[in-house]
Scaffold this motif. Sequence first.
Motif, PDB file in Angstrom:
ATOM      1  N   ARG A 212       0.847  -1.206   0.000  1.00 27.02           N
ATOM      2  CA  ARG A 212       0.000   0.000   0.000  1.00 27.02           C
ATOM      3  C   ARG A 212       0.871   1.240   0.000  1.00 27.02           C
ATOM      4  O   ARG A 212       1.921   1.278   0.653  1.00 27.02           O
ATOM      5  CB  ARG A 212      -0.924   0.011   1.228  1.00 27.02           C
ATOM      6  N   ILE A 213       0.423   2.274  -0.731  1.00 27.74           N
ATOM      7  CA  ILE A 213       1.015   3.606  -0.668  1.00 27.74           C
ATOM      8  C   ILE A 213      -0.133   4.576  -0.426  1.00 27.74           C
ATOM      9  O   ILE A 213      -1.009   4.725  -1.280  1.00 27.74           O
ATOM     10  CB  ILE A 213       1.761   3.976  -1.955  1.00 27.74           C
ATOM     11  N   GLY A 214      -0.136   5.232   0.729  1.00 26.21           N
ATOM     12  CA  GLY A 214      -1.275   6.080   1.067  1.00 26.21           C
ATOM     13  C   GLY A 214      -2.556   5.256   1.108  1.00 26.21           C
ATOM     14  O   GLY A 214      -2.642   4.266   1.836  1.00 26.21           O
ATOM     15  N   ARG A 215      -3.535   5.642   0.282  1.00 27.04           N
ATOM     16  CA  ARG A 215      -4.802   4.909   0.233  1.00 27.04           C
ATOM     17  C   ARG A 215      -4.886   3.963  -0.958  1.00 27.04           C
ATOM     18  O   ARG A 215      -5.945   3.385  -1.220  1.00 27.04           O
ATOM     19  CB  ARG A 215      -5.965   5.908   0.173  1.00 27.04           C
ATOM     20  N   ILE A 216      -3.766   3.789  -1.682  1.00 29.09           N
ATOM     21  CA  ILE A 216      -3.780   2.945  -2.879  1.00 29.09           C
ATOM     22  C   ILE A 216      -3.163   1.588  -2.563  1.00 29.09           C
ATOM     23  O   ILE A 216      -1.975   1.501  -2.222  1.00 29.09           O
ATOM     24  CB  ILE A 216      -2.996   3.615  -4.031  1.00 29.09           C
ATOM     25  N   PRO A 217      -3.955   0.494  -2.670  1.00 30.39           N
ATOM     26  CA  PRO A 217      -3.434  -0.836  -2.366  1.00 30.39           C
ATOM     27  C   PRO A 217      -2.888  -1.541  -3.610  1.00 30.39           C
ATOM     28  O   PRO A 217      -3.235  -1.213  -4.742  1.00 30.39           O
ATOM     29  CB  PRO A 217      -4.672  -1.565  -1.845  1.00 30.39           C
ATOM     30  N   LEU A 218      -2.056  -2.525  -3.360  1.00 24.18           N
ATOM     31  CA  LEU A 218      -1.549  -3.383  -4.428  1.00 24.18           C
ATOM     32  C   LEU A 218      -2.622  -4.344  -4.928  1.00 24.18           C
ATOM     33  O   LEU A 218      -2.545  -4.819  -6.067  1.00 24.18           O
ATOM     34  CB  LEU A 218      -0.342  -4.180  -3.905  1.00 24.18           C
ATOM     35  N   ALA A 219      -3.609  -4.586  -4.141  1.00 21.95           N
ATOM     36  CA  ALA A 219      -4.623  -5.626  -4.318  1.00 21.95           C
ATOM     37  C   ALA A 219      -4.892  -6.032  -5.766  1.00 21.95           C
ATOM     38  O   ALA A 219      -5.192  -5.200  -6.604  1.00 21.95           O
ATOM     39  CB  ALA A 219      -5.934  -5.167  -3.682  1.00 21.95           C
ATOM     40  N   GLY A 220      -4.791  -7.341  -6.010  1.00 23.72           N
ATOM     41  CA  GLY A 220      -5.209  -7.893  -7.301  1.00 23.72           C
ATOM     42  C   GLY A 220      -4.134  -7.988  -8.355  1.00 23.72           C
ATOM     43  O   GLY A 220      -4.309  -8.700  -9.349  1.00 23.72           O
ATOM     44  N   LEU A 221      -3.032  -7.279  -8.202  1.00 23.10           N
ATOM     45  CA  LEU A 221      -1.983  -7.309  -9.207  1.00 23.10           C
ATOM     46  C   LEU A 221      -0.983  -8.420  -8.896  1.00 23.10           C
ATOM     47  O   LEU A 221      -0.419  -8.476  -7.811  1.00 23.10           O
ATOM     48  CB  LEU A 221      -1.232  -5.979  -9.257  1.00 23.10           C
ATOM     49  N   LEU A 222      -0.751  -9.285  -9.875  1.00 20.30           N
ATOM     50  CA  LEU A 222       0.288 -10.293  -9.744  1.00 20.30           C
ATOM     51  C   LEU A 222       1.639  -9.669 -10.079  1.00 20.30           C
ATOM     52  O   LEU A 222       1.709  -8.608 -10.706  1.00 20.30           O
ATOM     53  CB  LEU A 222       0.000 -11.475 -10.674  1.00 20.30           C
ATOM     54  N   ALA A 223       2.709 -10.315  -9.670  1.00 20.47           N
ATOM     55  CA  ALA A 223       4.050  -9.803  -9.949  1.00 20.47           C
ATOM     56  C   ALA A 223       4.238  -9.592 -11.446  1.00 20.47           C
ATOM     57  O   ALA A 223       3.950 -10.483 -12.253  1.00 20.47           O
ATOM     58  CB  ALA A 223       5.104 -10.761  -9.414  1.00 20.47           C
ATOM     59  N   GLY A 224       4.680  -8.394 -11.821  1.00 20.68           N
ATOM     60  CA  GLY A 224       4.894  -8.050 -13.225  1.00 20.68           C
ATOM     61  C   GLY A 224       3.702  -7.394 -13.900  1.00 20.68           C
ATOM     62  O   GLY A 224       3.840  -6.847 -14.988  1.00 20.68           O
ATOM     63  N   GLN A 225       2.533  -7.408 -13.255  1.00 23.98           N
ATOM     64  CA  GLN A 225       1.331  -6.801 -13.841  1.00 23.98           C
ATOM     65  C   GLN A 225       1.221  -5.328 -13.453  1.00 23.98           C
ATOM     66  O   GLN A 225       1.751  -4.894 -12.434  1.00 23.98           O
ATOM     67  CB  GLN A 225       0.071  -7.536 -13.377  1.00 23.98           C
ATOM     68  N   TRP A 226       0.487  -4.577 -14.285  1.00 24.98           N
ATOM     69  CA  TRP A 226       0.233  -3.168 -14.001  1.00 24.98           C
ATOM     70  C   TRP A 226      -1.213  -2.840 -14.335  1.00 24.98           C
ATOM     71  O   TRP A 226      -1.884  -3.561 -15.059  1.00 24.98           O
ATOM     72  CB  TRP A 226       1.175  -2.261 -14.796  1.00 24.98           C
ATOM     73  N   ARG A 227      -1.683  -1.709 -13.783  1.00 30.34           N
ATOM     74  CA  ARG A 227      -3.016  -1.190 -14.102  1.00 30.34           C
ATOM     75  C   ARG A 227      -2.964   0.322 -14.067  1.00 30.34           C
ATOM     76  O   ARG A 227      -1.990   0.930 -13.617  1.00 30.34           O
ATOM     77  CB  ARG A 227      -4.070  -1.716 -13.129  1.00 30.34           C
ATOM     78  N   TYR A 228      -4.035   0.954 -14.543  1.00 28.82           N
ATOM     79  CA  TYR A 228      -4.141   2.409 -14.510  1.00 28.82           C
ATOM     80  C   TYR A 228      -4.601   2.880 -13.127  1.00 28.82           C
ATOM     81  O   TYR A 228      -5.414   2.221 -12.471  1.00 28.82           O
ATOM     82  CB  TYR A 228      -5.149   2.906 -15.552  1.00 28.82           C
ATOM     83  N   LEU A 229      -4.069   4.018 -12.688  1.00 34.58           N
ATOM     84  CA  LEU A 229      -4.628   4.704 -11.529  1.00 34.58           C
ATOM     85  C   LEU A 229      -5.898   5.389 -11.995  1.00 34.58           C
ATOM     86  O   LEU A 229      -5.864   6.216 -12.918  1.00 34.58           O
ATOM     87  CB  LEU A 229      -3.638   5.740 -10.984  1.00 34.58           C
ATOM     88  N   LEU A 230      -7.028   5.051 -11.393  1.00 35.49           N
ATOM     89  CA  LEU A 230      -8.314   5.594 -11.837  1.00 35.49           C
ATOM     90  C   LEU A 230      -8.499   7.023 -11.335  1.00 35.49           C
ATOM     91  O   LEU A 230      -7.955   7.409 -10.285  1.00 35.49           O
ATOM     92  CB  LEU A 230      -9.447   4.709 -11.328  1.00 35.49           C
ATOM     93  N   PRO A 231      -9.270   7.832 -12.067  1.00 35.78           N
ATOM     94  CA  PRO A 231      -9.485   9.231 -11.655  1.00 35.78           C
ATOM     95  C   PRO A 231     -10.075   9.357 -10.245  1.00 35.78           C
ATOM     96  O   PRO A 231      -9.826  10.360  -9.558  1.00 35.78           O
ATOM     97  CB  PRO A 231     -10.459   9.754 -12.715  1.00 35.78           C
ATOM     98  N   SER A 232     -10.814   8.341  -9.814  1.00 40.80           N
ATOM     99  CA  SER A 232     -11.449   8.404  -8.490  1.00 40.80           C
ATOM    100  C   SER A 232     -10.494   8.045  -7.364  1.00 40.80           C
ATOM    101  O   SER A 232     -10.824   8.242  -6.176  1.00 40.80           O
ATOM    102  CB  SER A 232     -12.642   7.437  -8.446  1.00 40.80           C
TER     103      SER A 232
END
Length: 235
Positions: A212-232
């Motif tokens: 976790r960084i601040g209120r953003i969790p790693l949740a759901g991402l496997l090693a090597g995967q990425w996702r977009y930070l959502l506007p919300s």
Amino acid sequence: MTDAQEGIRLAKRVAALAGCSRREAELLIENGAVRIDGEPALLPQTRVLPEQRVEIEPGARPEPVVPVSLLLHKPAGTPTDNAHRLLVPANHHAPERAGLRFLPRHVAGQRCMTALETGASGLVVFTQEWRVERRLHEDAAILEHEFMVDVEGAVGPETLLRFDRTPARVSVSQRGEGHTGLRFAIKGPQPGQIANLCTQAGLRIQSMKRIRIGRIPLAGLLAGQWRYLLPSEKF
């Protein structure tokens, strides 16, 4: 070799079709609004042959691609300096990939804002957005990071007390045969800081993951995967 044999740049073809400038054509392509023979075409320098069908999405406008931030699960053993190489379409988190269109511009000029030591795994933030960059830079010292750290052997109350005089809040998350899982919550950590705290407490680290960084969790991402930070989502 003639244009008929080797084709012409897609941006030139789109400019002619749309009656716009070459730069506007490039923007249409970079926004995913152009197809060649029904397939998305995302690179303005792509060569197209005269017989190939080039289509422009109705209503598409030649606007700059909106900057984005990306969240990566950096694998252990990957240096932060090389982690940007994992930001490729094949590593895009599958559930999100179905609803969000990846554009090559999304990975151009991404800046890593949350360095992580090579031996650790976990959440790393890349951004093109100046607001996100400013937030992570200006609030770096007060933004809390959460780590799961496995150490060798058992960890008793006396050892945990040693962390009371450190910047970290430490608790036991699990106990296993020959190892103990510790949860570290610490504001503005520096690479190597948790390892130093563990060494001072007489503990040997087996693995470390930032979840976790601040209120953003790693949740759901496997090693090597990425996702977009959502506007919300906010740090």
